[in-house]
Design an enzyme around this catalytic site. Sequence first.
Site, PDB file in Angstrom:
ATOM      1  N   SER A   1      -5.699 -34.421  12.900  1.00 40.84           N
ATOM      2  CA  SER A   1      -5.657 -35.408  14.167  1.00 40.84           C
ATOM      3  C   SER A   1      -6.064 -34.472  15.497  1.00 40.84           C
ATOM      4  CB  SER A   1      -4.144 -35.673  14.623  1.00 40.84           C
ATOM      5  OG  SER A   1      -4.073 -36.902  15.643  1.00 40.84           O
TER       6      SER A   1
ATOM      7  N   GLU B   1     -11.935 -39.270   9.360  1.00 37.93           N
ATOM      8  CA  GLU B   1     -10.956 -40.195   9.644  1.00 37.93           C
ATOM      9  C   GLU B   1     -10.482 -40.695  10.849  1.00 37.93           C
ATOM     10  OE1 GLU B   1      -7.458 -39.607  10.374  1.00 37.93           O
ATOM     11  OE2 GLU B   1      -8.048 -37.734  11.152  1.00 37.93           O
TER      12      GLU B   1
ATOM     13  N   HIS C   1      -4.190 -40.582   8.884  1.00 34.70           N
ATOM     14  CA  HIS C   1      -3.047 -40.696   9.600  1.00 34.70           C
ATOM     15  C   HIS C   1      -1.871 -41.520   8.582  1.00 34.70           C
ATOM     16  CE1 HIS C   1      -5.101 -39.134  13.026  1.00 34.70           C
ATOM     17  NE2 HIS C   1      -3.902 -38.965  13.633  1.00 34.70           N
TER      18      HIS C   1
END
Length: 303
Positions: free
Chosen positions: A106, A200, A270
């Site tokens: 992230s 992602e 995630h």
Amino acid sequence: MSTFHLIAPSGYCINQHAAALGVERLTSQGHQVNNQHVITRRHERFAGHDKERLADINALAQLPGDNIIVMPVRGGYGVSRLLADIDWQALVARQQHQPLLICGHSDFTAIQLGLLAYGKVITFSGPMLAGNFGAETLDTFTAEHFWRAISNETFTIEWDGEGPQCDVAGTVWGGNLAMLTSLIGTPWLPSIPGGILVVEDINEHPYRVERMLLQLLHSGILAQQRALILGSFSLAQPNDYDAGYNLNKMIDYLRAQLTIPVVSGLAFGHEPQTVTLPLGAHARLQHAEKTQLTLTGHPTILR
């Protein structure tokens, strides 16, 4: 058993229960979890003042001991504020002398890419304390792939991917797409010619994912790669206005713009289920009936 050293360079952990559960779960397995005070630290939306969060990162260069797994409590936003003041040279020197096993994803992607840019430091894009180890039910797939990645000098990930047949090799790198594109034009984005780029994201509409991937294309980054692997794009639902445009249509459009293979479907990102990838390691991507990604050259836990 291992020692986990927690850092909190991004957002405040609003789910304190999850973080506490993550610590409890790891300690019950015999691991030691250090630096727990960062879990409750808060300033506005961040996990502490900028100076405190920066100190978490810079202190890693002098962290005593070996066989240490460094893990963020969570992601969110906040790393971008710290990049200019991180002591990259000291961190690189530490990794060359006594590697830490650094794992996160992230917002943390920006630090991971910075370490690749400054010193080709390999880190792991994988689970974090609250969202993964602190989930109400620990996902066995995620845990298994984490320990496999940090324990084996060579390992292979297999999945039912979609895309053209290919057999290519190069340096695997990437992570969160939004963080990666935010680093274009900065010193913290590594140049990885001949790489295998894996991306992602979460909470990004398909058209925003497309826009970011086109930015990578137009800036010449995708043209330098041997392949592009698409991980999970959580909560990327289209709406009525899209009139049939969705993530799959976006991927079809992207494939038509590129000359490199685009392989999708990797459980990476995630979602509760995620693989762990050593960013900066050597990888071989083979796609036919099944997809295999074999990785080697990364640091591992000393047994």
